[in-house]
Design an enzyme around this catalytic site. Structure first.
Site, PDB file in Angstrom:
ATOM      1  CG  HIS A  39     114.040  75.872 142.279  1.00 48.99           C
ATOM      2  ND1 HIS A  39     112.841  75.614 142.875  1.00 48.99           N
ATOM      3  CD2 HIS A  39     114.459  74.692 141.741  1.00 48.99           C
ATOM      4  CE1 HIS A  39     112.522  74.340 142.709  1.00 48.99           C
ATOM      5  NE2 HIS A  39     113.484  73.754 142.030  1.00 48.99           N
ATOM      6  CB  SER A 187     111.114  70.039 148.767  1.00 43.62           C
ATOM      7  OG  SER A 187     110.494  69.142 147.870  1.00 43.62           O
TER       8      SER A 187
END
Ligand code: PAF
Length: 283
Positions: A39, A187
């Site tokens: 991210h 993840s």
């Protein structure tokens, strides 16, 4: 500029319309929180390519086909805010569900064959929920550019199609998967892995890399079988699907001679945690 946390659409739109009126461009990174380096790389890129960057943190109930997955999804707002404050992130939009869905969202998107294969097949309704929330967030934020990770390869294809179908003036970018040092794709769900599952999970990417080499010798069908057998033989991992698909249509590839780039997409259960990854076959 100091990062601002906004909970309501009204407040977010106030600051964004002020920015837009000053001629500033807006980059957007939608997330469900539990942020990791993947991210953060999207936020870095948005910061480089836009005057202002908005990150949304919203665990979207509409995209979870499994209620347990929704219940267990990691929620780490404090830690997320801390990470974002070190990056070129200007606004964090962290709304409640009522703010995003004041009424139940009953819209049905038709993405044709893009949504009936792979993730779409095994997670019915998932992409409709993704499209509902992303279209809603796009409407609220009105970004110039939006950034998505290519680990969710099919999601990226669906979002590009949604933007084309709705004729939205938003440029959508897919950014490379960021990996742990041992190759495991980053993840938010990795945090849920047991020690034993975490230890074997990097095998997924190792075996995908071997598949890239095997593609010089074996047919797509054989490569698919080898990948599935190798991963399943580890014991702690169970392949849900491994598909070799055309990168644009996501249709299954029967021969390496077919035109276009091919991508191998995989979903694997490590215990109850479902991991996805993919690899491009550039032959
Ligand atoms: O990729 C995700 O984290 C989510 O699917 C997204 C795009 C933020 C929509 O909820």
């Amino acid at each position: 500029m100091t990062m601002e946390l906004l909970k309501t659409i009204k407040r977010l739109q106030q600051v964004l319309s002020r920015d837009r009126n000053s001629g500033l461009t807006i980059g957007f990174v939608p997330t469900m929180g539990a942020l990791h380096q993947g991210h953060l790389s999207l936020v870095e890129r948005a910061g480089q390519e836009n005057d202002r960057t908005v990150v949304s943190i919203f665990v979207n109930p509409n995209q979870f086909n499994d209620p347990n997955d929704l219940k267990n999804y990691p929620r780490t707002l404090e830690a997320d805010l801390k990470l974002l404050s070190t990056l070129p992130c200007d606004y964090v939009f962290s709304p409640d569900a009522d703010e995003i869905y004041p009424y139940p969202d009953t819209r049905k998107f038709d993405f044709g064959s893009l949504e009936t294969v792979m993730e779409g097949h095994f997670r019915p309704g998932h992409f409709n929920g993704v499209a509902q929330v992303v279209s809603r967030l796009f409407e609220i934020v009105g970004p110039d550019k939006a950034y998505f990770g290519l680990k969710d390869f099919q999601q990226y294809a669906i979002i590009r199609k949604m933007v084309a179908m709705l004729r939205l003036p938003i440029a959508v970018f897919g950014c490379d998967t960021v990996r742990e040092a041992d190759g495991l794709a980053m993840s938010s769900r990795n945090a849920l892995l047991s020690k034993d599952h975490r230890a074997v999970a990097p095998q997924i990417y190792c075996i995908l890399q071997e598949a890239q080499k095997e593609a010089r010798i074996f047919s797509p069908e054989e490569v698919k079988r080898h990948v599935t057998e190798k991963i399943n033989s580890i014991g702690l991992l169970r392949v849900e699907y491994f598909e070799i698909a055309d990168e644009l249509t996501l249709k299954s590839v029967n021969s390496w001679e077919e035109k276009g780039t091919k991508v191998g997409c995989i979903a694997v259960f490590a215990g109850s945690v479902r991991l996805i990854d993919n690899i491009v076959f550039d032959k």
